[in-house]
Write an enzyme that holds these catalytic residues in place. Structure first.
Site, PDB file in Angstrom:
ATOM      1  N   GLU A  30      -8.860 -77.837  18.054  1.00  0.00           N
ATOM      2  CA  GLU A  30      -9.486 -77.710  16.735  1.00  0.00           C
ATOM      3  C   GLU A  30     -10.180 -76.350  16.611  1.00  0.00           C
ATOM      4  OE1 GLU A  30     -12.736 -80.261  14.072  1.00  0.00           O
ATOM      5  OE2 GLU A  30     -12.638 -80.546  16.240  1.00  0.00           O
ATOM      6  N   LYS A  99      -8.570 -81.572   7.521  1.00  0.00           N
ATOM      7  CA  LYS A  99      -9.372 -82.685   8.045  1.00  0.00           C
ATOM      8  C   LYS A  99     -10.064 -83.432   6.905  1.00  0.00           C
ATOM      9  CE  LYS A  99     -12.700 -83.430  11.831  1.00  0.00           C
ATOM     10  NZ  LYS A  99     -13.498 -82.704  12.849  1.00  0.00           N
ATOM     11  N   CYS A 133      -9.520 -84.330  15.561  1.00  0.00           N
ATOM     12  CA  CYS A 133     -10.741 -84.776  16.244  1.00  0.00           C
ATOM     13  C   CYS A 133     -11.293 -86.092  15.698  1.00  0.00           C
ATOM     14  CB  CYS A 133     -11.787 -83.664  16.190  1.00  0.00           C
ATOM     15  SG  CYS A 133     -13.161 -83.856  17.355  1.00  0.00           S
TER      16      CYS A 133
END
Length: 246
Positions: A30, A99, A133
């Site tokens: 990430e 995300k 994540c």
């Protein structure tokens, strides 16, 4: 994680690819290009999905005939997204995942705009989804993707040692409870007051590691055999049985 420019990071990626020329896919963590945890660096090194850094990584993918997934801060219409872009082995962009779930950690929810939609692609005949994540920690999301036929989850991650359960247990649970593969690429080292715990791994549909990086920067290589998915799902039919739940 090091205090360095995107050019230096891309140079290190090049060195790892040069040593591992038989890969189908390379996954970087990430916010690979900017580093995690510094709003100043994120804003300094952000770019569009077609920016100069993206072009360099696209060229690496084409040069080594290896698909590459990498995290970066994306700037689009004066908004910042925590994004991960996937180039195929010919350097073509297959997906640019933004995300959706943004935790308060390192002010992510303040710095970035949430993305929307799922990112599902085919890689070498394997139906694959990208999450970043924190998104992997939502069983509902991974179950939805699995019910849609996803066989492999790619998870670029920036997990600190302060919350070790995510890297040690949750990613394995997501693989096991859905009978799919999970590739979890986490940072290692110290940056911006954060200790990144490593523990990058490729996990089989039985929830067990195919390979684990533990600590330290390295390239680990795992092989995906999709026949294992049907074998596990027949014995542990979590997906099929979950269809009966309200």
């Amino acid at each position: 994680m090091r205090n360095e420019t995107p050019h230096a990071r891309i140079k290190r990626l090049d060195a790892h690819l040069k040593k591992n020329r038989a890969l189908d896919l390379m996954i970087c963590p990430e916010l690979f290009l900017s580093g995690y945890g510094s709003e100043d660096k994120i804003k300094e090194f952000c770019e569009s999905s077609k920016g100069d850094y993206a072009k360099k990584i696209s060229l690496l993918a084409k040069t080594y005939a290896t698909a590459i997934l990498y995290g970066y801060p994306e700037k689009n219409s004066n908004k910042l997204f925590n994004a991960a872009q996937l180039f195929d082995k010919n350097g073509k962009s297959l997906a640019n995942h933004r995300k959706k779930m943004l935790p308060p950690t390192a002010s992510e929810s303040k710095i970035f705009t949430p993305g929307d939609g799922d990112s599902i692609v085919w890689i070498n005949g394997i139906k694959t989804a990208i999450v970043i994540c924190y998104e992997l920690e939502f069983p509902e999301l991974i179950r939805k993707l699995s019910l849609a036929g996803v066989q492999l989850i790619l998870a670029p991650t920036g997990q600190s040692s302060h919350w070790p359960a995510a890297a040690k247990y949750i990613c394995r649970s997501r693989a096991f409870e859905n009978g799919i593969f999970v590739a979890y690429a986490n940072s290692t080292g110290d940056l911006n007051g954060i200790n990144f715990m490593g523990e990058s791994k490729v996990i089989g549909p039985d929830g067990l590691d195919i390979i684990n990086a533990k600590k330290g920067e390295k390239t680990i290589i795992g092989e995906i055999d999709t026949k294992q998915i049907s074998l596990v799902q027949e014995k542990m039919p979590y997906l099929e049985d979950s269809r009966t739940l309200n």
